[in-house]
Design a protein around this motif. Structure first.
Motif, PDB file in Angstrom:
ATOM      1  N   ASN A 106       0.836  -1.190   0.000  1.00  0.00           N
ATOM      2  CA  ASN A 106       0.000   0.000   0.000  1.00  0.00           C
ATOM      3  C   ASN A 106       0.876   1.246   0.000  1.00  0.00           C
ATOM      4  O   ASN A 106       1.701   1.440   0.905  1.00  0.00           O
ATOM      5  CB  ASN A 106      -0.894   0.033   1.246  1.00  0.00           C
ATOM      6  CG  ASN A 106      -1.921  -1.080   1.247  1.00  0.00           C
ATOM      7  OD1 ASN A 106      -2.542  -1.365   0.227  1.00  0.00           O
ATOM      8  ND2 ASN A 106      -2.119  -1.710   2.399  1.00  0.00           N
ATOM      9  N   VAL A 107       0.688   2.094  -0.999  1.00  0.00           N
ATOM     10  CA  VAL A 107       1.465   3.310  -1.140  1.00  0.00           C
ATOM     11  C   VAL A 107       0.509   4.494  -1.242  1.00  0.00           C
ATOM     12  O   VAL A 107      -0.399   4.482  -2.075  1.00  0.00           O
ATOM     13  CB  VAL A 107       2.352   3.261  -2.413  1.00  0.00           C
ATOM     14  CG1 VAL A 107       3.150   4.547  -2.567  1.00  0.00           C
ATOM     15  CG2 VAL A 107       3.280   2.052  -2.362  1.00  0.00           C
ATOM     16  N   LEU A 108       0.701   5.503  -0.401  1.00  0.00           N
ATOM     17  CA  LEU A 108      -0.143   6.695  -0.453  1.00  0.00           C
ATOM     18  C   LEU A 108       0.534   7.761  -1.302  1.00  0.00           C
ATOM     19  O   LEU A 108       1.681   8.130  -1.045  1.00  0.00           O
ATOM     20  CB  LEU A 108      -0.404   7.236   0.959  1.00  0.00           C
ATOM     21  CG  LEU A 108      -1.025   6.267   1.964  1.00  0.00           C
ATOM     22  CD1 LEU A 108      -1.427   7.016   3.227  1.00  0.00           C
ATOM     23  CD2 LEU A 108      -2.220   5.522   1.374  1.00  0.00           C
ATOM     24  N   ALA A 109      -0.180   8.248  -2.310  1.00  0.00           N
ATOM     25  CA  ALA A 109       0.346   9.282  -3.206  1.00  0.00           C
ATOM     26  C   ALA A 109      -0.693  10.395  -3.278  1.00  0.00           C
ATOM     27  O   ALA A 109      -1.636  10.338  -4.056  1.00  0.00           O
ATOM     28  CB  ALA A 109       0.609   8.712  -4.598  1.00  0.00           C
ATOM     29  N   THR A 110      -0.521  11.394  -2.445  1.00  0.00           N
ATOM     30  CA  THR A 110      -1.545  12.416  -2.287  1.00  0.00           C
ATOM     31  C   THR A 110      -0.999  13.815  -2.531  1.00  0.00           C
ATOM     32  O   THR A 110       0.189  14.075  -2.324  1.00  0.00           O
ATOM     33  CB  THR A 110      -2.142  12.359  -0.864  1.00  0.00           C
ATOM     34  OG1 THR A 110      -3.038  13.466  -0.671  1.00  0.00           O
ATOM     35  CG2 THR A 110      -1.061  12.433   0.194  1.00  0.00           C
TER      36      THR A 110
END
Length: 230
Positions: A106-110
């Motif tokens: 899971n990678v957050l790219a915000t």
């Protein structure tokens, strides 16, 4: 040759956390403070862009930029009032845990700023299953430019050929598409199924719970799209 999907890149605002309309109202009040009468509907449709893009988009590229920093600061202060009230969207936490249990990273790219991101992470309370986190502070340009997605890939060690992106706005779809990454859309940000598909989403689901309930189908569809476009 396209690799199997081994990672999922997630937008956060409006995708995992119910915050889109809070952002819209905060921007509306900020604009009013500086004498700009911008319709909330226009603001809503721009949410998902970073603050480096949204002012030009809503006020025009030729607007006087002298107050831009103050406008952004006003939005941040107005939005911060709601941080303690933020809630994960239905199924968001379970989706992250399920992806991790399946061996997906899971990678957050915000496009959120770092302080906003910290509030979102507290809301999600899922740090143990999030492998990589990036914010607007890590990229020179925000969505729809793909910079933040490129940073997320580099930091996670994943390649564009082995990930899918999950987002709620056309800006997410555009950012992923710039790197030929299939994007799974969610309607939780208030954008219709038709519009997300028209802008290139591989598939669209109602919310994180709907995506979780159909995860095999979603990943298969994304993988098929990747094979077609790769």
């Amino acid at each position: 040759m396209t690799k199997p999907v081994t990672g999922v890149l997630f937008d956060v605002d409006g995708t995992l956390v119910d915050s889109v309309y809070l952002h819209a109202v905060a921007w509306w009040h900020a604009f009013r403070q500086f004498g700009h009468d911008v319709e909330t509907a226009r603001i809503h449709r721009a949410i998902g862009m970073g603050s480096d893009k949204i002012l030009d988009h809503l006020l025009g590229p030729d607007h006087d930029t002298a107050e831009d920093d103050a406008l952004r600061a006003a939005h941040s202060s107005l939005y911060a009032v709601h941080w303690t009230a933020l809630r994960p969207l239905a199924g968001a936490r379970a989706l992250l845990y399920t992806c991790a249990a399946r061996g997906l990273r899971n990678v957050l790219a915000t496009s959120a700023s770092r302080p906003e991101l910290e509030a979102l992470l507290r809301c999600l309370d899922a740090d143990s299953v999030i492998s990589t986190v990036t914010s607007a502070d890590d990229a020179s340009e925000s969505k729809p430019a793909p910079d933040i997605v490129e940073v997320a890939l580099r930091r996670s060690g994943l390649s564009a050929e082995e990930v899918v992106f999950v987002g709620d706005s056309i800006w997410d779809v555009k950012a992923a598409g710039a790197l030929s990454i299939p994007c799974i859309g969610l309607t939780t940000g208030g954008v219709s199924i038709a519009e997300l598909l028209d802008h290139g989403a591989a598939a669209v689901y109602e919310d994180p719970q709907d995506l979780l309930d159909n995860l095999d189908e979603a990943l298969t569809t994304a993988f098929r799209v990747a094979l077609t476009t790769g």
